[in-house]
Design an enzyme around this catalytic site. Structure first.
Site, short mmCIF file in Angstrom:
data_model
loop_
_atom_site.label_atom_id
_atom_site.label_comp_id
_atom_site.label_asym_id
_atom_site.label_seq_id
_atom_site.Cartn_x
_atom_site.Cartn_y
_atom_site.Cartn_z
N GLU A 85 0.89 -1.16 0.00
CA GLU A 85 0.00 0.00 0.00
C GLU A 85 0.92 1.21 0.00
OE1 GLU A 85 -2.31 1.20 3.54
OE2 GLU A 85 -1.84 2.93 2.32
N CYS B 108 -2.52 7.66 4.96
CA CYS B 108 -2.61 7.30 3.55
C CYS B 108 -3.92 7.77 2.95
CB CYS B 108 -2.45 5.81 3.38
SG CYS B 108 -3.26 4.88 4.66
P1 NAP Z 1 9.58 3.92 3.29
O1 NAP Z 1 10.76 4.76 3.01
O2 NAP Z 1 8.94 3.26 2.14
O3 NAP Z 1 10.02 2.83 4.37
C1 NAP Z 1 9.14 1.80 4.82
C2 NAP Z 1 9.92 0.51 4.98
O4 NAP Z 1 10.31 0.09 3.68
C3 NAP Z 1 11.20 0.68 5.79
O5 NAP Z 1 11.40 -0.49 6.53
C4 NAP Z 1 12.26 0.84 4.73
O6 NAP Z 1 13.53 0.36 5.15
C5 NAP Z 1 11.71 -0.07 3.65
N1 NAP Z 1 12.24 0.28 2.34
C6 NAP Z 1 12.28 1.50 1.75
N2 NAP Z 1 12.88 1.42 0.55
C7 NAP Z 1 13.21 0.12 0.38
C8 NAP Z 1 13.86 -0.60 -0.66
N3 NAP Z 1 14.28 -0.01 -1.75
N4 NAP Z 1 14.03 -1.93 -0.48
C9 NAP Z 1 13.59 -2.54 0.63
N5 NAP Z 1 12.98 -1.92 1.65
C10 NAP Z 1 12.79 -0.60 1.52
O7 NAP Z 1 8.46 4.74 4.00
P2 NAP Z 1 8.51 5.63 5.31
O8 NAP Z 1 9.85 5.66 5.91
O9 NAP Z 1 7.45 5.11 6.16
O10 NAP Z 1 8.08 7.05 4.81
C11 NAP Z 1 8.68 7.69 3.70
C12 NAP Z 1 7.61 8.26 2.80
O11 NAP Z 1 6.71 7.24 2.42
C13 NAP Z 1 6.73 9.31 3.42
O12 NAP Z 1 7.31 10.59 3.38
C14 NAP Z 1 5.49 9.22 2.60
O13 NAP Z 1 5.65 9.96 1.42
C15 NAP Z 1 5.41 7.77 2.25
N6 NAP Z 1 4.46 7.01 3.09
C16 NAP Z 1 3.25 6.75 2.58
C17 NAP Z 1 2.34 6.04 3.34
C18 NAP Z 1 0.99 5.72 2.80
O14 NAP Z 1 0.25 5.06 3.50
N7 NAP Z 1 0.65 6.11 1.60
C19 NAP Z 1 2.63 5.61 4.62
C20 NAP Z 1 3.91 5.89 5.11
C21 NAP Z 1 4.80 6.58 4.33
P3 NAP Z 1 14.80 1.31 5.38
O15 NAP Z 1 14.68 1.75 6.80
O16 NAP Z 1 15.97 0.45 5.11
O17 NAP Z 1 14.67 2.45 4.41
#
Ligand code: NAP
Length: 519
Positions: free
Chosen positions: A267, A304
């Site tokens: 998601e 979200c």
């Molecule tokens: P994220 O950067 O996607 O991280 C979530 C999880 O995914 C973390 O455990 C992260 O690990 C992992 N991850 C990220 N990139 C990866 C990759 N290339 N390969 C494997 N695992 C990976 O999300 P976030 O830290 O929660 O938030 C960042 C941004 O995501 C927010 O600013 C927002 O824009 C968006 N977000 C959207 C929603 C929604 O529901 N739509 C919810 C939360 C966040 P690492 O710690 O190693 O990076």
């Protein structure tokens, strides 16, 4: 703290001996590092957690629904026993207020009990029975019975914005465990302490209810390193994820490049369009602006389902905009979940403000402190909106883009939108009746349609759909909230010509479980 935090992964029933540091929890705003330091699971420990999950699968998946339900209910009870620890640590790590953390804990335990009731009752397996007919002409008919069976071990990535309800024992874990799948969780760096408190609760419940070791593991070390290794591991059979579009699509690519590709239920990104028609404005523009502002700023916009895009008739709605402007200008900045989300909010709002044709209707007049995000509203014509694809992107925080055009232009723009979790329409009954094609267009783009209401607030129930076409999710046929979430972690299996005693109880002739079946 009821149980001291150790900063180590949970590899089945033991704790990691890993010593490679992967960071402490960090207090948003102050940047203060919280004890203890967390250690990354080693490659050997990842392998051990996966081997335990593989060994647990045949045992765990063969347990009755009632026995697995006992495990889920025990997890809920254990979590309730540490709610004070969750509230104390959660406020430090995530800056979420106490009431939100208590509410989210309640949602988490409620979800666990909801899935427990679903599998106790048992009909969810969709049992179908076609009896043999040896006399059928021209060829005899065989006995054929089918039902859903669990996929195997599932990797679950914790979400930054829901430290409980979409994390260690959140909806993905609860639905996978309910289906009969062992779970390997990848903790989020934003709330490692909350993850450890909840993981301890799950492990206590697993031991107390006699679950096989390996039914549950929680790994530290981040998604890019440890999470990728889990998704690549041949034992893993599905992935649950909530987070960024880049993270979700990276996991989809990894899952597809395996020699056995596996499903990823990610998601990711949604701006949740809201269409406002004249009939809704006629009911009271100021009240509508107040309700919209409440939804926009709930949880500092870090949901979200935040309403990040509004379509407003170009020649109407001035009072709505004036009221919204005054609310936003008076709006208070709120502490965001972590420094990276705060930076990404500042970057995305700056990029929107700098796009040709976009004007800033209002920004909070109150200066945002370190780690804080302040409300903002931008306005653009529908022509300029359609010229710039980047304006469809997420500003993850309390910001929205108002797009102005005629009702017919709005209707023509909807099919050009990316996939969404939700789409809302504010209209009079007469307008709804007169606009079936607009509602149909919204239905093509979103997983949940809302009439005269805002998208924040996701009911956890049988009929909820929290999903939608890409990039809202990686698979628009699924939901990550509500009892239908269990179907993500199953596949149908048919048994042909098996003797009754060798069939699963759900398919036996006497229907010993008394479930609803198609026969
Ligand atoms: P994220 O950067 O996607 O991280 C979530 C999880 O995914 C973390 O455990 C992260 O690990 C992992 N991850 C990220 N990139 C990866 C990759 N290339 N390969 C494997 N695992 C990976 O999300 P976030 O830290 O929660 O938030 C960042 C941004 O995501 C927010 O600013 C927002 O824009 C968006 N977000 C959207 C929603 C929604 O529901 N739509 C919810 C939360 C966040 P690492 O710690 O190693 O990076």
């Amino acid at each position: 703290m009821t149980t001291p935090l150790l900063g180590k992964s949970f590899i089945g029933y033991s704790r990691s001996s890993g010593i490679e540091p992967c960071g402490n929890g960090v207090q948003p705003g102050t940047g203060t590092q919280l004890e203890p330091a967390y250690c990354s699971a080693t490659p050997e420990e990842v392998g051990h957690a996966m081997a335990l999950a593989a060994a647990a699968f045949p045992v765990y998946s063969s347990l009755s629904g009632k026995t697995r339900a006992g495990f889920l209910r025990a997890i809920a009870t254990e979590i309730e026993g540490v709610v004070e620890d969750i509230v104390e640590r959660g406020q430090l790590e995530s800056a979420l207020p106490e009431a939100r953390l208590r509410g989210e804990t309640g949602r988490t335990t409620g979800q666990l009990r909801m899935f427990a009731s679903q599998i106790e009752e048992g009909s969810w397996v969709d049992a179908r029975i076609e009896r043999a007919d040896p006399d059928r002409k021209p060829i005899p008919k065989v006995d054929l019975r089918s039902m859903l069976r669990p996929l195997g071990p599932v990797a679950v990535f914790c979400a930054s914005n829901f430290p409980l309800a979409f994390s260690v024992a959140g909806g993905d874990s609860a639905s996978a465990l309910a289906a009969g799948c062992p779970v390997v969780v990848i903790a989020h760096a934003s709330h490692p302490g909350c993850a450890e408190i909840v993981a301890n609760a799950v492990i206590r419940a697993a031991r107390a209810t006699g679950m096989p070791e390996g039914v549950f593991s929680v790994l530290y070390g981040g998604g890019r390193k440890v999470g990728q290794a889990v998704v690549k591991h041949p034992v893993t059979q599905a992935v649950g994820f909530t987070g960024s579009r880049s993270g979700g699509t990276a996991l989809m690519a990894t899952a597809n490049s395996r020699s056995q590709p596996i499903p990823v239920y990610a998601e990711m990104s949604s701006v949740n369009p809201v269409v406002i028609l004249p009939g809704a404005l006629a009911r009271g523009e100021e009240a509508l602006a107040e309700a919209f502002f409440g939804s926009l700023t709930l949880g500092v916009g870090q949901f979200c389902t935040n309403p990040g895009l509004v379509f407003l008739p170009g020649d109407q709605g001035d009072a709505f905009l004036a009221k919204l402007k005054s609310l936003v200008e008076a709006g208070t900045p709120g502490m965001m979940l972590n420094a990276s989300i705060c930076k990404s909010y500042a970057d995305s709002t700056a990029a929107f403000a700098a796009t040709d044709g976009v004007t800033t209707l209002a920004r909070s007049a109150n200066e945002a402190g370190p780690g804080q995000g302040a409300p903002a509203v931008f306005v653009v014509s529908i022509g300029d909106f359609l010229k710039h694809e980047s304006l469809q992107g997420e500003m993850f925080g309390p910001a929205t883009l108002i797009v102005r055009g005629s009702v017919s232009e709005i209707e023509a723009a909807i099919p050009k939108l990316e996939g969404q979790l939700t789409a809302s329409i504010f209209a009079s009954p007469e307008e709804l009746a007169a606009q079936p094609s607009l509602v149909q267009a919204l239905q093509q783009r979103a997983g949940r349609l809302i009439c005269n209401g805002f998208p924040t607030g996701v009911e956890v129930c049988n009929s909820m759909v929290h999903g939608g076409p890409f990039p809202a999710t990686s698979d628009g046929r699924s939901t990550s909230v509500g009892t239908m979430a269990i179907f993500r972690f199953c596949r149908p299996v048919a048994w042909q010509s098996f003797p009754d005693a060798a069939l699963p109880a759900e398919l036996q002739e006497a229907n010993p479980l008394g479930i609803k079946r198609m026969e």
